[in-house]
Design a protein around this motif. Structure first.
Motif, mmCIF file in Angstrom:
data_model
loop_
_atom_site.group_PDB
_atom_site.id
_atom_site.type_symbol
_atom_site.label_atom_id
_atom_site.label_comp_id
_atom_site.label_asym_id
_atom_site.label_seq_id
_atom_site.Cartn_x
_atom_site.Cartn_y
_atom_site.Cartn_z
ATOM 1 N N LEU A 49 0.810 -1.215 0.000
ATOM 2 C CA LEU A 49 0.000 0.000 0.000
ATOM 3 C C LEU A 49 0.848 1.272 0.000
ATOM 4 O O LEU A 49 0.410 2.308 -0.483
ATOM 5 C CB LEU A 49 -0.942 -0.003 1.209
ATOM 6 N N VAL A 50 2.057 1.212 0.564
ATOM 7 C CA VAL A 50 2.873 2.436 0.666
ATOM 8 C C VAL A 50 4.120 2.358 -0.209
ATOM 9 O O VAL A 50 5.089 3.070 0.023
ATOM 10 C CB VAL A 50 3.285 2.711 2.134
ATOM 11 N N ARG A 51 4.101 1.498 -1.240
ATOM 12 C CA ARG A 51 5.326 1.235 -2.000
ATOM 13 C C ARG A 51 5.830 2.462 -2.745
ATOM 14 O O ARG A 51 6.953 2.481 -3.222
ATOM 15 C CB ARG A 51 5.096 0.082 -2.975
ATOM 16 N N ARG A 52 5.013 3.468 -2.922
ATOM 17 C CA ARG A 52 5.500 4.716 -3.498
ATOM 18 C C ARG A 52 4.772 5.861 -2.799
ATOM 19 O O ARG A 52 3.736 5.662 -2.173
ATOM 20 C CB ARG A 52 5.248 4.752 -5.006
ATOM 21 N N ARG A 53 5.306 7.077 -2.904
ATOM 22 C CA ARG A 53 4.681 8.226 -2.238
ATOM 23 C C ARG A 53 3.280 8.412 -2.794
ATOM 24 O O ARG A 53 3.088 8.550 -3.982
ATOM 25 C CB ARG A 53 5.510 9.491 -2.452
ATOM 26 N N SER A 54 2.306 8.428 -1.910
ATOM 27 C CA SER A 54 0.914 8.513 -2.324
ATOM 28 C C SER A 54 0.088 8.917 -1.121
ATOM 29 O O SER A 54 0.596 9.102 -0.011
ATOM 30 C CB SER A 54 0.428 7.161 -2.860
ATOM 31 N N ALA A 55 -1.210 9.055 -1.339
ATOM 32 C CA ALA A 55 -2.105 9.361 -0.225
ATOM 33 C C ALA A 55 -2.063 8.246 0.818
ATOM 34 O O ALA A 55 -2.180 8.508 2.025
ATOM 35 C CB ALA A 55 -3.528 9.558 -0.737
ATOM 36 N N GLU A 56 -1.882 7.001 0.376
ATOM 37 C CA GLU A 56 -1.778 5.882 1.321
ATOM 38 C C GLU A 56 -0.585 6.086 2.248
ATOM 39 O O GLU A 56 -0.678 5.917 3.459
ATOM 40 C CB GLU A 56 -1.627 4.566 0.553
ATOM 41 N N LEU A 57 0.555 6.431 1.671
ATOM 42 C CA LEU A 57 1.756 6.647 2.474
ATOM 43 C C LEU A 57 1.553 7.802 3.448
ATOM 44 O O LEU A 57 1.922 7.703 4.630
ATOM 45 C CB LEU A 57 2.942 6.935 1.550
ATOM 46 N N ASP A 58 0.960 8.876 2.978
ATOM 47 C CA ASP A 58 0.738 10.032 3.855
ATOM 48 C C ASP A 58 -0.176 9.674 5.023
ATOM 49 O O ASP A 58 0.047 10.118 6.154
ATOM 50 C CB ASP A 58 0.129 11.185 3.051
ATOM 51 N N ARG A 59 -1.192 8.865 4.763
ATOM 52 C CA ARG A 59 -2.111 8.477 5.848
ATOM 53 C C ARG A 59 -1.404 7.607 6.885
ATOM 54 O O ARG A 59 -1.616 7.753 8.090
ATOM 55 C CB ARG A 59 -3.329 7.753 5.275
ATOM 56 N N HIS A 60 -0.574 6.680 6.403
ATOM 57 C CA HIS A 60 0.162 5.827 7.351
ATOM 58 C C HIS A 60 1.121 6.661 8.198
ATOM 59 O O HIS A 60 1.212 6.464 9.419
ATOM 60 C CB HIS A 60 0.936 4.752 6.580
ATOM 61 N N ARG A 61 1.838 7.559 7.584
ATOM 62 C CA ARG A 61 2.764 8.413 8.338
ATOM 63 C C ARG A 61 2.019 9.259 9.365
ATOM 64 O O ARG A 61 2.442 9.369 10.522
ATOM 65 C CB ARG A 61 3.526 9.335 7.375
ATOM 66 N N ALA A 62 0.895 9.842 8.956
ATOM 67 C CA ALA A 62 0.129 10.700 9.861
ATOM 68 C C ALA A 62 -0.387 9.903 11.056
ATOM 69 O O ALA A 62 -0.352 10.373 12.206
ATOM 70 C CB ALA A 62 -1.024 11.355 9.113
ATOM 71 N N ALA A 63 -0.881 8.675 10.804
ATOM 72 C CA ALA A 63 -1.402 7.852 11.904
ATOM 73 C C ALA A 63 -0.299 7.487 12.883
ATOM 74 O O ALA A 63 -0.505 7.496 14.109
ATOM 75 C CB ALA A 63 -2.058 6.591 11.340
ATOM 76 N N VAL A 64 0.874 7.173 12.373
ATOM 77 C CA VAL A 64 1.998 6.811 13.244
ATOM 78 C C VAL A 64 2.428 8.010 14.088
ATOM 79 O O VAL A 64 2.632 7.906 15.306
ATOM 80 C CB VAL A 64 3.179 6.288 12.397
ATOM 81 N N LEU A 65 2.562 9.166 13.477
ATOM 82 C CA LEU A 65 3.060 10.341 14.189
ATOM 83 C C LEU A 65 2.036 10.899 15.170
ATOM 84 O O LEU A 65 2.394 11.577 16.136
ATOM 85 C CB LEU A 65 3.464 11.422 13.179
ATOM 86 N N ALA A 66 0.734 10.605 14.930
ATOM 87 C CA ALA A 66 -0.306 11.126 15.827
ATOM 88 C C ALA A 66 -0.494 10.262 17.073
ATOM 89 O O ALA A 66 -1.087 10.714 18.055
ATOM 90 C CB ALA A 66 -1.631 11.240 15.076
ATOM 91 N N LEU A 67 -0.004 9.038 17.051
ATOM 92 C CA LEU A 67 -0.223 8.110 18.159
ATOM 93 C C LEU A 67 0.750 8.409 19.300
ATOM 94 O O LEU A 67 1.963 8.441 19.106
ATOM 95 C CB LEU A 67 -0.043 6.671 17.672
#
Length: 552
Positions: free
Chosen positions: A486-504
């Motif tokens: 899902l995150v194999r390249r920069r995309s909205a999927e990658l941005d969502r995963h990063r945001a969820a990790v940093l918000a926790l």
């Protein structure tokens, strides 16, 4: 993401933590709508479910509203269909009605893109079957639309949010001076006049079929008022859809509800369309009239993936006959079919490779499948977004069973511009490159994950909580493959995963180190993506650590 929810599940918002549904633990948000919020939750056994909490802006007569809601729930409890999401529980919490259904993995029809051929017929038939079950239970859906149809990874449609609109108005379709409840573009003419009966759902079925085939609704305009005018007075636009299914959709969208077929009649006519005698080759694939029967035979073979050998023994002469008709006279194919049909015992890997090779030779243009699941980019992403079973299958396809991708799926004749333009006749380079990218990211996670496990163990005993470790190795590996895809390249999927990790927020050293690694990670490299993947699959463990620390 744990428990089969999608890796990009939206986190709970601050106000959501005050919501209490007895017997269920909310873990994220699946979506919001005009009627309420749909939460991802776990029941008392840890199974994934969807909890819909209704908003407070309901009719003023609370007692009457609750009575109507309970009547609707009892009607929905009578529904039994694989194409209708089952109702598991319901109740009222702090004055807000709520209900619980199974969690359905997949994507809504709104996000599936255009369907064609067998996939379109499967969608049309499944939604018609759902309407049959709903109408037999004495319920009218009243808001059938693309966003209320979930498509599982195997292509099976499931209808969501049925009948709940009834609870929005104790008097019927509308309140005084209020517009009808529903969605412009799929509402029937009589709905605008205050009548809501089963033919209204049939009208919406026709709209959904046109959308599934073309990506556009048959009644569109710049405002709801213009849409209403078109629904009332203009014929539907089919946007190029033709054939028997288009004719059936037009009849379903007749202005006169008495002239529309019933859901049962829709199902009978769709069954006739789906028979091998009447089914046509998908329009979006290369034309090969002589191969139509062979394609249908391959699809039939793939439907028996659970136990294919008995089917192959019954149908090997049909397979060889189609091969001869297509000019495929090489001895290798004949020997392959006879070997699978006659040998008493074959290793599972040998059997799967043989079936894939047969399918590739007879129908190289057909969308490849493995154990009933499409094996192209969209199909693999659907598996990554599914539950534990789908993610385990994805790991096999991209990892230990990557031979299926390399020797079968990546060799089929695709229609990507890159493959057709630069590699004509050499198979699907897009799929082969995708697998290579995922494998590179996964390889980068192995050593950091081992180190992360040691760090978690070091802090585990200080909290004295037995349920906060990383998942078992096999489940963890499945999630790594799914998230890496899902995150194999920069995309909205990658941005969502990063945001969820940093918000926790979690008061542990190991989680702080994970967040710091994600901040530093370069998403344009396999190593950078690997850090995002590791933190994403470890996020559930961090949440449990945070909860345990909060209870002390």
């Amino acid at each position: 993401m744990p428990h089969g929810f999608p890796p990009d599940l939206s986190p709970l918002r601050p106000g959501d933590h005050a919501v209490r549904i007895p017997g269920y633990r909310l873990v994220g948000r699946l979506g919001t709508g005009g009627m309420g919020v749909v939460y991802a939750a776990l029941d008392s056994r840890g199974r994934p479910v969807a909890v819909k909490l209704m908003r407070s802006g309901m009719p003023p007569d609370v007692d009457h509203r609750h009575r109507r809601f309970q009547e609707e729930v009892r009607a929905l409890q009578r529904l039994r269909s694989e194409h209708v999401v089952p109702l598991l529980d319901s109740g009222v919490s702090d004055g807000h009605p709520w209900l619980v259904t199974d969690y359905v993995p997949g994507r809504t029809l709104q996000r599936c893109g255009k369907l064609s051929g067998r996939r379109l017929l499967l969608l049309a038939r499944g939604v018609a079957a759902a309407l049959c079950a709903i109408h037999r239970a004495g319920v009218v859906h009243r808001d059938l639309k693309p966003s209320n149809v979930m498509v599982r990874p195997d292509g099976t449609p499931v209808v969501l949010d049925f009948g709940i609109a009834r609870a929005a108005d104790a008097q019927g379709l509308t309140g005084t001076g209020a517009p009808p409840i529903g969605t412009a573009g799929t509402m029937s003419p009589e709905r605008y006049r205050g009548v809501s009966e089963p033919p209204s759902d049939v009208f919406a079925w026709g709209c959904v079929v046109v959308f599934a085939a073309t990506g556009r609704l048959p009644f569109t305009a710049s405002s709801p008022e213009e849409v209403m005018n078109r629904v009332l007075h203009s014929p539907p636009e089919l946007h190029g859809l033709r054939g028997p299914l288009a004719d059936l959709a037009v009849r379903a969208m007749d202005k006169d509800p008495k002239k529309r077929p019933t859901a049962e009649q829709l199902l009978k006519e769709l069954d006739a369309l789906g028979s091998p005698r009447s089914a046509a080759a998908p329009r979006d694939r290369p034309s090969r009239k002589a191969g139509d029967a062979a394609t249908l035979l391959v699809l039939e073979m793939q439907q028996h993936h659970g136990n294919p050998v008995p089917w192959l023994r019954r149908n090997r002469e049909r397979l060889l006959g189609e091969a001869r008709r297509l000019g495929l006279t090489d001895r290798g194919l004949r020997d392959l079919v006879r070997r699978v049909a006659e040998e008493e015992y074959l290793e599972l890997s040998e059997l799967e490779e043989a079936l894939a090779e047969i399918a590739l030779r007879l129908a190289p243009h057909e969308r490849p499948r493995y154990r009933g699941h499409p094996v192209d980019e969209d199909g693999l992403v659907a598996l990554a977004s599914g539950g534990a079973q789908e993610q385990a299958l994805l790991r096999r396809l991209l990892g230990e069973r990557s031979v299926i991708v390399e020797r079968y799926a990546a060799r089929h004749v695709c229609r990507h511009g890159l493959c057709v333009g630069k590699h004509l006749g050499r198979g699907c380079r897009v799929l082969r490159r995708l697998r290579s990218q995922v494998a590179e990211v996964v390889d980068r996670t192995r050593e950091p994950l081992r180190e992360l496990r040691h760090q978690i163990w070091a802090e585990h005993d200080t909290l004295g909580h037995p349920q906060i470790l990383l998942p078992p190795d096999r489940e963890l590996t499945d999630r790594v493959y799914a998230t890496a895809l899902l995150v194999r390249r920069r995309s909205a999927e990658l941005d969502r995963h990063r945001a969820a990790v940093l918000a926790l927020r979690c008061p542990t050293r190991w989680w702080t180190s994970q967040q710091e690694a994600v901040v530093r990670a370069d998403p344009d490299t396999a190593r950078g993506l690997a850090w995002v993947v590791i933190a994403s699959v470890a996020a559930d463990t961090a949440r449990r650590f945070a909860e345990a620390a909060g209870r002390e």
